[in-house]
Design an enzyme around this catalytic site. Structure first.
Site, PDB file in Angstrom:
ATOM      1  N   TYR A 115      -4.612   3.348   7.990  1.00 23.68           N
ATOM      2  CA  TYR A 115      -5.976   2.818   8.133  1.00 23.68           C
ATOM      3  C   TYR A 115      -6.553   3.186   9.488  1.00 23.68           C
ATOM      4  CZ  TYR A 115      -3.890   0.295   4.341  1.00 23.68           C
ATOM      5  OH  TYR A 115      -3.208  -0.010   3.219  1.00 23.68           O
TER       6      TYR A 115
ATOM      7  N   SER B 214       0.793  -1.240   0.000  1.00 22.72           N
ATOM      8  CA  SER B 214       0.000   0.000   0.000  1.00 22.72           C
ATOM      9  C   SER B 214       0.818   1.280   0.000  1.00 22.72           C
ATOM     10  CB  SER B 214      -0.929   0.028   1.207  1.00 22.72           C
ATOM     11  OG  SER B 214      -2.059  -0.755   0.927  1.00 22.72           O
TER      12      SER B 214
ATOM     13  N   LYS C 246       0.457   3.433  -2.946  1.00 19.37           N
ATOM     14  CA  LYS C 246      -0.715   4.312  -3.122  1.00 19.37           C
ATOM     15  C   LYS C 246      -0.317   5.783  -3.076  1.00 19.37           C
ATOM     16  CE  LYS C 246      -3.792   0.819  -1.059  1.00 19.37           C
ATOM     17  NZ  LYS C 246      -4.501   0.400   0.160  1.00 19.37           N
TER      18      LYS C 246
ATOM     19  N   VAL D 158       1.038  -3.796   3.827  1.00 18.99           N
ATOM     20  CA  VAL D 158       0.965  -5.095   4.503  1.00 18.99           C
ATOM     21  C   VAL D 158       2.205  -5.967   4.294  1.00 18.99           C
ATOM     22  CG1 VAL D 158      -1.563  -5.288   4.706  1.00 18.99           C
ATOM     23  CG2 VAL D 158      -0.397  -6.159   2.664  1.00 18.99           C
TER      24      VAL D 158
ATOM     25  N   TYR E 296      -3.656  -2.247 -10.171  1.00 15.80           N
ATOM     26  CA  TYR E 296      -3.583  -2.179  -8.701  1.00 15.80           C
ATOM     27  C   TYR E 296      -2.695  -3.293  -8.117  1.00 15.80           C
ATOM     28  CZ  TYR E 296      -4.979  -2.276  -3.817  1.00 15.80           C
ATOM     29  OH  TYR E 296      -4.946  -2.290  -2.451  1.00 15.80           O
TER      30      TYR E 296
HETATM   31  N1  GLU Z   1      -2.334  -5.264  -1.941  1.00 17.86           N
HETATM   32  C1  GLU Z   1      -2.934  -5.150  -0.637  1.00 17.86           C
HETATM   33  C2  GLU Z   1      -4.423  -5.383  -0.738  1.00 17.86           C
HETATM   34  O1  GLU Z   1      -5.058  -4.755  -1.531  1.00 17.86           O
HETATM   35  C3  GLU Z   1      -2.607  -3.814  -0.083  1.00 17.86           C
HETATM   36  C4  GLU Z   1      -3.047  -3.655   1.324  1.00 17.86           C
HETATM   37  C5  GLU Z   1      -2.020  -2.969   2.188  1.00 17.86           C
HETATM   38  O2  GLU Z   1      -0.833  -2.938   1.909  1.00 17.86           O
HETATM   39  O3  GLU Z   1      -2.435  -2.443   3.209  1.00 17.86           O
HETATM   40  O4  GLU Z   1      -4.971  -6.179  -0.074  1.00 17.86           O
END
Ligand code: GLU
Length: 313
Positions: A243, A64, A67, A261, A191
């Site tokens: 988050y 993430s 992003k 993650v 993505y």
């Molecule tokens: N590729 C992960 C997902 O979409 C990203 C989530 C993350 O890194 O928090 O589940």
């Protein structure tokens, strides 16, 4: 600056001694295999000095954290019109939550929860081919990091594509509300590939420099993003970058940060430094357990907090 090297060495040694390391993400099979004993940290200062400790040269899945960079590209293409399709409020929900989307008519709360990031990927894709958008991101990351060795881990991308049922649900749901312009499969292809970018702490800290330097790429003097937008991306990192753990991270660390993650966190100290830390074990909110602790130690020892008027060191 020898002090900073000593500090990173001490933090890495302290982290190595901790037994409770959290749990690696296991919902993406390729991530579950990563050794939880790993820990790396890299700091690149505004003066251009780099300091590293631990496994700072080992590439990991930035997930993430990508992003932040996709948001930068999408704002470059669409400007503030992007904010009609994605909000700027913390969600207070898990990264992959679907519940708010119905109430909010398919407009995700912010660009860093998965739903918001999928809209951003759609905006970068912009009616082109997925390979074009993926290549654009890869070139951007290599430029920012000044390192052509940055790659996408196709095994991780494939692993997530096979198991990304929630992301598929989110994308289909937003498509039903008219908030995706491209085919769901194409958007998710972008993505999953962006999340599978593999970078070391050193490369990631280098890539984040423009956010601590008013949008300027220090290596080339190129204005990646306006100073105003760089501040705004930083504000979103602070309020939404972890988050439903964003408040806790701001409370403990006090700098804008974005977690993934894969266990990485990118931290930005405006005017001072870009920091990347990696430890694969996650806390219950899906943020790196030791990565957060290491950043807390670093900000305490250096005075690097946006809430510290003097921003020492
Ligand atoms: N590729 C992960 C997902 O979409 C990203 C989530 C993350 O890194 O928090 O589940």
């Amino acid at each position: 600056m020898a002090d900073l090297q000593d500090l990173l060495d001490t933090i890495a040694a302290d982290m190595a001694a901790i037994e409770e390391r959290g749990r690696s993400a296991d919902y993406i099979p390729a991530l579950a295999r990563v050794d939880p004993a790993r820990f790396g940290i890299a700091v690149v200062t505004a003066e251009g000095h780099s300091f590293t400790a631990g496994d700072a040269e080992t590439p990991f899945s930035i997930q993430s954290i990508s992003k932040v960079f996709m948001l930068t590209l999408a704002l470059g293409k669409h400007g503030d019109a992007l904010w009609r399709r994605v909000g700027r409020e913390p969600s207070g929900s898990a990264f992959n939550s679907i519940v708010q989307l119905e109430f909010e008519h398919g407009i995700p709360r912010n660009p860093f929860i998965n739903a918001g990031a999928i809209v951003v990927a759609d905006a970068v894709l912009d009616r082109g081919a997925p390979q074009g958008a993926i290549g654009e991101l890869l070139r951007f990351m290599r430029f920012l990091a000044e390192d052509d060795a940055v790659e996408i881990d196709i095994e991780v991308a494939g692993s997530e594509a096979r198991t990304g049922f929630r992301n598929l649900a989110l994308a289909n749901y937003m498509k039903a509300f008219g908030n995706l312009r491209n085919a769901v499969d194409d958007v998710l292809n972008v993505y999953f590939n962006q999340c599978a970018l593999a970078m070391s702490c050193r490369q990631l800290a280098m890539a984040g420099r423009y956010l601590s330097a008013d949008g300027l790429h220090p290596g080339t003097g190129h204005q990646v993003i306006s100073a105003r937008r760089a501040r705004r991306v930083g504000a979103l990192m602070l309020t939404c970058g972890h988050y439903d753990g964003s408040g806790e991270f701001a409370f403990r660390v006090g700098i804008p940060g974005k977690s993934g993650v894969g266990g990485g966190i990118l931290g930005i100290v405006p005017g001072k430094a870009s920091i990347a830390v990696w430890s694969p074990g996650l806390n219950e909110r899906g943020n790196s357990l030791l990565g957060s602790l290491a950043l807390e130690r670093l900000s305490e020892a250096t005075g690097w907090s946006i809430f510290n008027g003097g921003l020492s060191i």
